[in-house]
Write a protein that holds these residues in place. Structure first.
Motif, PDB file in Angstrom:
ATOM      1  N   HIS A   1     -15.057  -5.168  -9.265  1.00 58.55           N
ATOM      2  CA  HIS A   1     -15.415  -5.774 -11.008  1.00 58.55           C
ATOM      3  C   HIS A   1     -14.067  -4.978 -11.163  1.00 58.55           C
ATOM      4  N   ILE A   2     -13.222  -5.206  -9.905  1.00 58.64           N
ATOM      5  CA  ILE A   2     -11.786  -4.801 -10.242  1.00 58.64           C
ATOM      6  C   ILE A   2     -10.516  -5.311  -9.561  1.00 58.64           C
ATOM      7  N   ASP A   3     -10.054  -6.262 -10.318  1.00 58.79           N
ATOM      8  CA  ASP A   3      -9.134  -6.887  -9.769  1.00 58.79           C
ATOM      9  C   ASP A   3      -8.235  -5.688  -8.732  1.00 58.79           C
ATOM     10  N   ALA A   4      -7.570  -7.095  -7.643  1.00 59.23           N
ATOM     11  CA  ALA A   4      -6.916  -6.042  -6.354  1.00 59.23           C
ATOM     12  C   ALA A   4      -5.207  -5.877  -6.810  1.00 59.23           C
ATOM     13  N   ASN A   5      -4.744  -6.467  -7.533  1.00 57.94           N
ATOM     14  CA  ASN A   5      -3.981  -6.773  -8.211  1.00 57.94           C
ATOM     15  C   ASN A   5      -3.675  -6.457  -9.084  1.00 57.94           C
ATOM     16  N   THR A   6      -4.372  -6.636 -10.258  1.00 61.61           N
ATOM     17  CA  THR A   6      -3.834  -5.265 -11.594  1.00 61.61           C
ATOM     18  C   THR A   6      -4.323  -4.274 -11.538  1.00 61.61           C
ATOM     19  N   ASN A   7      -5.597  -3.893 -11.105  1.00 60.54           N
ATOM     20  CA  ASN A   7      -6.788  -2.475 -10.816  1.00 60.54           C
ATOM     21  C   ASN A   7      -7.084  -3.110 -12.620  1.00 60.54           C
ATOM     22  N   TYR A   8      -7.439  -3.655 -13.246  1.00 62.13           N
ATOM     23  CA  TYR A   8      -7.756  -4.138 -13.914  1.00 62.13           C
ATOM     24  C   TYR A   8      -9.342  -4.415 -13.910  1.00 62.13           C
TER      25      TYR A   8
END
Length: 163
Positions: free
Chosen positions: A10-17
């Motif tokens: 549930h964490i975007d690998a590119n943005t860490n959001y």
């Protein structure tokens, strides 16, 4: 440098959001999850057990908890921010008293979909337990919601069952 969040779904690998998991490429399979909550009611409350339920001015405790657990499972995506809204095909909440006089709630959720129903089963079991607490607290606050856990899941990438 690899992101520390790369393993969190549930964490975007590119943005860490935070992000909802993309299930668009997953296969549709029948998915089932079973969750359990255990509620320990004090002796004062357990003395009110008559047949298969505890009857209060608010109504039958276990029957009300079954309805609450079913309703909650259907609302999981409204309660847990990144859960997918699901059209559940079946929810079943069972309540019994075990050999040590604990209230055992089992919630089974079923769907044919691209994503699992673990959170729905866990939500159903949890809210059923909280409903029992709410309906019995007028008699005594000697109530413990002992544990809530996933018992089993089938379908999807992998199956799971507690030992």
């Amino acid at each position: 440098m690899e992101s520390k969040t790369a393993n969190f779904t549930h964490i975007d690998a590119n943005t860490n959001y935070p992000t909802m998991v993309d299930v668009s490429d997953k296969q549709i399979t029948k998915r089932t999850a079973v969750a359990q909550s255990i509620v320990v009611l004090g002796d004062e409350i357990m003395a009110l057990l008559s047949g298969n339920d505890i009857h209060t001015k608010k109504g039958p405790v276990f029957q009300t908890a079954i309805i609450a657990g079913t309703m909650a499972a259907k609302k999981t995506a409204d309660l847990i921010p990144l859960c997918h809204p699901l059209a559940l095909e079946n929810i079943k909440v069972d309540i019994c008293i075990n050999e040590t006089r604990e209230v055992v709630i089992m919630c089974t959720a079923v769907i044919t979909s691209k994503t699992g129903v673990e959170m729905e089963a866990l939500t159903g079991a949890s809210i059923a337990a909280l409903t029992i607490y709410d309906m019995c607290k007028a008699f005594s606050h000697d109530i413990v919601i002992k544990e809530t856990k996933l018992i089993q899941k089938t379908g999807g990438k992998s199956d799971y069952q507690t030992q």
